[in-house]
Design a protein around this motif. Structure first.
Motif, mmCIF file in Angstrom:
data_model
loop_
_atom_site.group_PDB
_atom_site.id
_atom_site.type_symbol
_atom_site.label_atom_id
_atom_site.label_comp_id
_atom_site.label_asym_id
_atom_site.label_seq_id
_atom_site.Cartn_x
_atom_site.Cartn_y
_atom_site.Cartn_z
ATOM 1 N N SER A 202 0.757 -1.129 0.029
ATOM 2 C CA SER A 202 -0.027 0.135 -0.019
ATOM 3 C C SER A 202 1.096 1.130 -0.013
ATOM 4 O O SER A 202 2.171 1.126 -0.098
ATOM 5 C CB SER A 202 -0.927 -0.144 1.207
ATOM 6 O OG SER A 202 -0.288 0.589 2.219
ATOM 7 N N VAL A 216 -3.385 4.074 -2.790
ATOM 8 C CA VAL A 216 -3.901 2.800 -2.522
ATOM 9 C C VAL A 216 -3.559 2.377 -1.248
ATOM 10 O O VAL A 216 -2.461 1.916 -1.017
ATOM 11 C CB VAL A 216 -3.512 1.848 -3.519
ATOM 12 C CG1 VAL A 216 -4.176 2.176 -4.927
ATOM 13 C CG2 VAL A 216 -1.974 1.737 -3.757
ATOM 14 N N ALA A 330 -8.899 3.466 -1.887
ATOM 15 C CA ALA A 330 -7.851 4.221 -3.081
ATOM 16 C C ALA A 330 -8.474 5.640 -3.030
ATOM 17 O O ALA A 330 -9.794 5.831 -3.150
ATOM 18 C CB ALA A 330 -8.025 3.497 -4.140
ATOM 19 N N TYR A 355 -9.072 4.133 -12.310
ATOM 20 C CA TYR A 355 -7.730 4.144 -12.834
ATOM 21 C C TYR A 355 -7.533 5.672 -13.462
ATOM 22 O O TYR A 355 -8.469 6.568 -13.577
ATOM 23 C CB TYR A 355 -7.597 3.254 -14.056
ATOM 24 C CG TYR A 355 -8.896 3.324 -14.955
ATOM 25 C CD1 TYR A 355 -10.118 2.515 -14.645
ATOM 26 C CD2 TYR A 355 -9.213 4.236 -16.236
ATOM 27 C CE1 TYR A 355 -11.394 2.527 -15.396
ATOM 28 C CE2 TYR A 355 -10.295 4.069 -16.818
ATOM 29 C CZ TYR A 355 -11.331 3.412 -16.608
ATOM 30 O OH TYR A 355 -12.438 3.403 -17.209
ATOM 31 N N VAL A 393 -8.474 -1.524 -8.892
ATOM 32 C CA VAL A 393 -8.035 -0.013 -9.000
ATOM 33 C C VAL A 393 -6.610 -0.128 -9.584
ATOM 34 O O VAL A 393 -5.689 -1.217 -9.384
ATOM 35 C CB VAL A 393 -7.646 0.550 -7.449
ATOM 36 C CG1 VAL A 393 -6.965 1.970 -7.472
ATOM 37 C CG2 VAL A 393 -8.993 0.623 -6.648
ATOM 38 N N HIS A 394 -6.173 0.627 -10.498
ATOM 39 C CA HIS A 394 -5.030 0.706 -11.379
ATOM 40 C C HIS A 394 -3.576 1.169 -10.423
ATOM 41 O O HIS A 394 -3.861 2.195 -9.857
ATOM 42 C CB HIS A 394 -4.991 1.512 -12.482
ATOM 43 C CG HIS A 394 -4.102 1.569 -13.319
ATOM 44 N ND1 HIS A 394 -3.241 0.813 -13.872
ATOM 45 C CD2 HIS A 394 -3.190 2.837 -13.716
ATOM 46 C CE1 HIS A 394 -2.165 1.322 -14.550
ATOM 47 N NE2 HIS A 394 -2.396 2.293 -14.548
ATOM 48 N N ALA A 395 -2.975 0.390 -10.103
ATOM 49 C CA ALA A 395 -1.518 0.642 -9.317
ATOM 50 C C ALA A 395 -0.487 0.074 -9.810
ATOM 51 O O ALA A 395 -0.666 -1.079 -10.834
ATOM 52 C CB ALA A 395 -1.935 0.315 -7.976
ATOM 53 N N CYS A 405 -9.257 -4.144 -4.909
ATOM 54 C CA CYS A 405 -7.942 -4.710 -5.113
ATOM 55 C C CYS A 405 -6.978 -3.944 -6.235
ATOM 56 O O CYS A 405 -7.683 -3.055 -6.738
ATOM 57 C CB CYS A 405 -7.830 -6.078 -5.565
ATOM 58 S SG CYS A 405 -8.824 -6.268 -7.199
ATOM 59 N N TYR A 406 -5.910 -3.842 -6.010
ATOM 60 C CA TYR A 406 -4.981 -2.750 -6.865
ATOM 61 C C TYR A 406 -4.246 -3.867 -7.975
ATOM 62 O O TYR A 406 -3.459 -4.662 -7.617
ATOM 63 C CB TYR A 406 -3.850 -2.125 -5.587
ATOM 64 C CG TYR A 406 -4.639 -1.710 -4.581
ATOM 65 C CD1 TYR A 406 -5.969 -1.016 -4.591
ATOM 66 C CD2 TYR A 406 -4.021 -1.723 -3.145
ATOM 67 C CE1 TYR A 406 -6.566 -0.499 -3.503
ATOM 68 C CE2 TYR A 406 -4.923 -1.280 -2.238
ATOM 69 C CZ TYR A 406 -5.819 -0.610 -2.244
ATOM 70 O OH TYR A 406 -6.627 -0.047 -1.088
#
Ligand SMILES: [Zn+2]
Length: 765
Positions: A202, A216, A330, A355, A393-395, A405-406
């Motif tokens: 994170s 995130v 996020a 994103y 989530v975009h990471a 989730c990332y």
């Protein structure tokens, strides 16, 4: 009928003779322990009890603790800090009296005095980047540990507590008895890490253009440890790699962020009308009815406009979640946001993606479809997804929390991306969304058993990837008719299984201490389950049992035995040998063909045949004799006719022994006899899958169950009688068992061309 018995005798004699040739002397040594691969797992498994039964189901006295949280969180975007205040209400459902509670302080892994950097070996290479050199040698390390301001009871009285690195013991004013509840408050803050530079599950990613961050967030609050019947307090330290063990509970979380941020996280958004614009509300209501196409809640154009300025106002997002084991969120002003409804059973679930423009065009195109498809596949393999949404989530990493989730996967600056980036992104989304099922709902202990969530999840991920390829063929690149899954098929694990044993650990090893983490905890268990499903149990028995496990342990805390036992309990397939080999050892599969011997049938015995007849004191004229290739009399027996087709058959030799009525029932009349000897240089036990190819081009696949190895782990023979000549034999023709050396899998041996021969062929052509 009598003759049939003699017929068996003759074949037994030949196989017994090969058996006797083996020299297995060390096993005769005193003190040698029998390593029978089919020994039941009574020594390795915990004894069943009232908490966990021998069937693998929760027992009548099964209990689990509950931890409920009320939190106020604020993100200070200027200094990249998180401030928090929480009230934890802990319920003791155990039969035990508790004197103290253990709280996990995971962020202390990033404290200046963390021991995590000290357990890894390090060295100096010939060259390193300036930034890396600066970080390694010139700068004080980042201080990302928790600053605990207070631990108090609900009346504001300080509670004595002791911090031991990533764990905190809180003393209770009086011991908690069964059924007692206890509430206490913790106030804290910490510096949020830049997870791109400093790593971690994170933190934030910094974007220089417009000076923005995407947060995130996870492990951001002091979290209750698990107390249960198998470990007591699960309080092994967090070193960074092995993940988490958390009790279920309800969460009410208020999160203050800059007013121009978009935020989503675990739970229901309870003040949607306060934080959404009217336009967003309108789009959200459309998305709830859109089952085939995501609806943009925040468009790219809007996000690009927002990220250019900064609001100095604040906004509070209120989230409420029931029966979750953790909480993540996020937040950023850079986010685009889209949603689509997906039917799971008779309920609607929202598939959600967040994103930044850097993720496009890929994210807008595939993320939400991947989320929706995953929920459908996993629900079919386990139980209907019980939460109301799943967010991707975009990471730059892949990491999972309940409902959120990332995930990685970013095109280059011009929006171009390779197949690797595209499939990598879809796969990581399927994987991390899949973690909602394992371990977020089937709540295993990740700290102790990485494979229980990663392995099971990677297995279902494979099934879900294949579904995705089928349901969204336009996502596949030209030339692919199936989704190119990396993990799952047996042949993909061969390199790992056959590798250097010094760097392979059994799956039943704590995640922190395993070599080749990905292969050990993800690929190998996933492949094992795939072999069980496709080769050993079959899909019906496997899927029923796997679903039974998921349903038995949904919203509960299973252990490895609960899984192993349930798979057997629900299928009536004894799998102790499989668990023992695949999960408890580092043995590999290597099964081959040692020898194929042809036999001729005759009424004219050679030396061996005469001896056998004498030994059993039988009338030599009432016997059929088998003479092996190379033995005395073989050529004579074979040359009696012009071809094998013209030779008398077994049936003809012994016809006189049957009444006319019995003769009518003799349906088979084999002409060709072989003794095939299979050897097993590999330690692992597996079914013996054999394909026989006949002179007429037809093929027949026979699977001898793994139990064929139960009395001889090194080699076994099979007598094969057929009316067609066998021209080729192949072991494991479809590469189902992860056989590490296939050079011994065929007869006649396929001679491998040497490089020189290949070169000569090339020159000739
Ligand atoms: Zn995972």
């Amino acid at each position: 009928m009598k003759i049939f018995k003699f017929f068996l005798c003759a074949l037994l004699f030949t196989s017994a003779s090969t058996y006797a040739q083996n020299e297995i002397k060390p096993e005769r040594q005193p003190g040698h322990t029998n390593q029978n691969k089919f020994k039941q797992l009574y020594d390795e498994f915990a004894t069943p009890n009232m908490f966990r039964t021998g069937s693998g189901a929760p027992g009548p006295a099964y209990y689990q603790q509950q931890a409920d949280y009320k939190m106020d969180i604020e993100i200070d975007d200027v200094n990249a800090r998180l401030y928090g205040d929480e009230t934890i209400t802990y319920t003791n459902n155990s039969p035990d009296e508790l004197k103290y509670l253990w709280v996990q302080l995971d962020q202390n892994m990033r404290a200046r005095d963390s021991k995590t950097p000290l357990i890894n070996s390090s060295g100096i290479g010939p060259a390193t980047s300036a930034s890396r050199a600066t970080r390694s040698y010139l700068k004080e390390s980042f201080d990302g540990g928790f600053n605990i301001e207070h631990v108090k009871d609900v009346n504001g009285k300080d509670l004595p507590h002791t911090i031991n690195r990533t764990m905190m013991r809180v003393e209770l004013p009086k011991p908690m008895k069964t059924g007692d509840k206890f509430s206490f408050k913790i106030k804290w803050w910490y510096n949020i890490n830049d997870h791109v530079k400093d790593g971690g599950r994170s933190g934030y990613e910094y974007f220089e253009e417009n000076d923005n961050r995407i947060y995130v967030m996870a492990q951001f609050y002091p979290r209750m440890a698990v107390y249960n019947d198998v470990e007591g307090w699960q309080n092994s330290q967090f070193w960074g790699r092995d993940e988490f063990a958390l009790p279920f509970g309800d969460f009410d979380v208020n999160i203050i962020v800059p007013a121009d941020h978009i935020l989503d996280g675990t739970g229901y958004l309870t003040n949607r009308e306060e934080v959404y614009t009217k336009e967003m509300m309108k789009r959200y209501n459309q998305a709830k009815k859109s089952y085939d196409k995501p609806v943009m809640i925040v468009t790219q154009e809007e996000a690009e406009k927002t990220e250019k300025t900064k609001s100095n106002k604040k906004k509070t997002w209120k989230l409420s979640a029931q029966m979750v084991r953790d909480f993540g969120f996020a937040t950023s002003r850079k986010f685009l946001w889209d949603m689509m409804a997906v039917k799971i059973g008779d309920r609607d679930v929202m598939a959600v993606s967040m994103y930044s423009k850097e993720g496009n065009p890929l994210w807008e195109q595939w993320s939400t479809y991947a989320v929706a498809s995953t929920l459908k596949s996993y629900s079919r393999m386990t139980f209907d997804y019980p939460y109301h949404k799943a967010i991707s989530v975009h990471a730059p990493m892949g990491m999972e929390y309940p409902m959120i989730c990332y995930n990685f996967g970013r095109p280059d600056k011009d929006g171009n991306y390779s197949d690797r980036t595209k499939y990598g992104m879809i796969s990581v989304i399927i994987h991390e969304v899949g973690h909602n099922f394992f371990p977020m709902i089937v709540n295993s202990d990740e700290r102790q058993w990485t494979w229980m969530d990663e392995g099971l999840n990677t297995f279902v991920q494979y099934v879900a990837e294949q579904d995705f390829g089928e349901w969204y063929p336009t996502a596949l690149s030209p030339g692919h008719d199936k989704y190119p899954s990396r993990r799952g098929p047996a042949k993909n694990i061969v390199r790992y299984m056959g590798g250097n044993q010094d760097f392979i650990a059994p799956i039943m090893t704590k995640g922190l201490n395993t070599y080749q983490f990905g292969s050990n905890a993800y690929s190998k268990p996933a492949t094992g389950l795939n072999i069980l499903r496709e080769t050993i149990m079959g899909r019906d028995l496997f899927d029923y049992s796997f679903r039974e496990y998921a349903n038995r342990w949904m919203f509960k805390h299973p252990t490895p035995e609960d899984f192993f036992r349930t798979m057997e309990d629900a299928s009536a397939v004894d799998l102790d040998w499989f668990w023992r080999g695949w999960f408890y050892t580092t043995d590999y599969t290597d099964i081959g063909i040692k020898e194929v011997k042809k036999y001729a049938v005759t009424s004219n015995p050679n030396e061996n045949g005469r001896k056998l007849a004498e030994r059993f004191n039988m009338d030599p004229n009432a016997l059929v004799y088998f003479i092996g290739e190379g033995e005395e009399g073989y050529d004579e027996a074979m040359n009696n006719g012009t071809s094998i087709e013209d030779l008398p058959t077994v049936k003809e030799y012994i016809m006189d022994n049957f009444t006319p009525e019995e003769q009518k029932n003799l349906k088979k009349s084999p002409k060709y006899f072989y003794q095939v000897t299979f050897d097993k240089p590999g330690g692992l036990v597996m079914p013996l899958i054999v394909e026989y190819e006949y002179a007429d081009g037809s093929k027949e696949k026979v699977t001898y169950p793994a139990q064929i190895w139960r009395l001889n782990d090194k080699e076994v023979s099979r007598a094969v009688a057929t009316d067609k000549e066998i021209v080729a034999i192949t072991v494991d023709p479809d590469l189902e068992t992860a056989d590490v050396d296939t050079s011994n899998n065929s007869w006649p041996r396929e001679v491998e061309q040497s490089d020189f021969d290949k070169f000569k062929d090339k020159v000739k052509n």
